[in-house]
Write an enzyme that holds these catalytic residues in place. Structure first.
Site: not given
Length: 285
Positions: A21, A27, A141
């Site tokens: 991904a 990455t 997050d």
């Protein structure tokens, strides 16, 4: 075009095998720990971050903190490092490789979940966050992309500590918005760049809203406009989007997403206890 990192061996130990991904700040690759002969995930930070010495220092500190968190519902962090390669400087994190997809993938397929499914999915997320909060770690997050689902039904939260490493030490609105994807960002992150366990509680409340309705409460093309809504508007009850959702779930979402941090449950453990009461009251399976 071939990825120049594929085939690279980092720290003489971790071979980068294939991309899984790509995101704006990192990455993720499938890799192999050559010393232990096991599959791992290798998260490589964006080049713009890798060349920032202040980021590298924060990254090392946060990775070490995250590695101390051992919980079945948290993706394990094994190692971290930095290395110059033919493809450029690489700052990376080595983690448990979790097969399957994310809650975001699930929502794309399903649109929204039944209440009992939403509660069952949120419980292990809050269990992992509660363990982190007890250890003094704030995720910062929490969002569907950071919750992984294995083929056998296990739920695992990923990326503990990374949001703090990415954020520059600043109280500006821009820095605060870095500390969380804007659809899930708490008001204090926007206004002060501040985060504590109640910040994760807010994001978990937004995730529950999305699980029940199929979308977060605020959307739009302009991130600053979405952030403005978090600061100035009360999150609506999920039943305003999907009629028939039980008042107890409406109330739980709204308690978790109060704009004033002190009005929310104190941490993920407190929210988990409230969720358990709602499950019992609604006789959810």
């Amino acid at each position: 075009m071939a990825d120049p990192l594929v085939g690279t061996v980092l720290d003489g130990r971790y071979r980068v095998d294939r991309m899984l991904a790509r995101g704006g700040m990192s990455t993720v690759y499938a890799g192999t720990d050559l010393r232990l002969d096991r599959r791992v995930a290798v998260k490589v930070m964006a080049p713009s971050l890798a060349h920032d010495p202040a980021f590298t220092d924060r990254f090392v500190r946060e990775a070490r903190t995250a590695a101390r968190l051992s919980h079945p519902n948290a993706v394990a962090v094994f190692d971290q490092g930095a290395q110059d390669t033919p493809a450029g400087r690489v700052v990376f994190l080595v983690m448990e490789l979790v097969p399957g997809g994310t809650v975001r993938d699930l929502l794309r397929r399903r649109g929204r979940l039944r209440p009992e499914e939403a509660v069952s999915l949120l419980e292990p997320v809050l269990t992992a966050l509660a363990a982190a909060h007890r250890a003094g770690l704030v995720h910062r997050d929490v969002k569907p992309e950071n919750v992984l689902l294995t083929p056998d039904g296990a739920v695992k939260v990923v990326d503990f500590g990374l949001a703090r490493a990415v954020a520059a030490p600043s109280t500006s609105t821009q820095a605060g918005m870095v500390l969380g994807t804007v659809a899930y960002v708490a008001p204090e992150q926007v206004t002060r760049g501040a985060a504590d366990p109640r910040t994760d509680v807010y994001a978990a409340g937004i995730v529950l809203f999305e699980l029940l309705t199929g979308s977060p409460p605020y959307g739009g093309d302009a991130a600053i406009a979405v952030a403005y809504r978090h600061v100035h508007d009360d999150v609506p009850p999920p039943s305003s989007r999907v009629p028939g959702i039980a008042p107890a779930l409406d109330e739980l979402v709204q308690r978790a997403t109060r704009r004033e941090p002190g009005a929310r449950p104190a941490d993920a453990g407190a929210l988990l206890a409230e969720l358990a009461l709602v499950r019992t009251d609604l006789a959810l399976p």
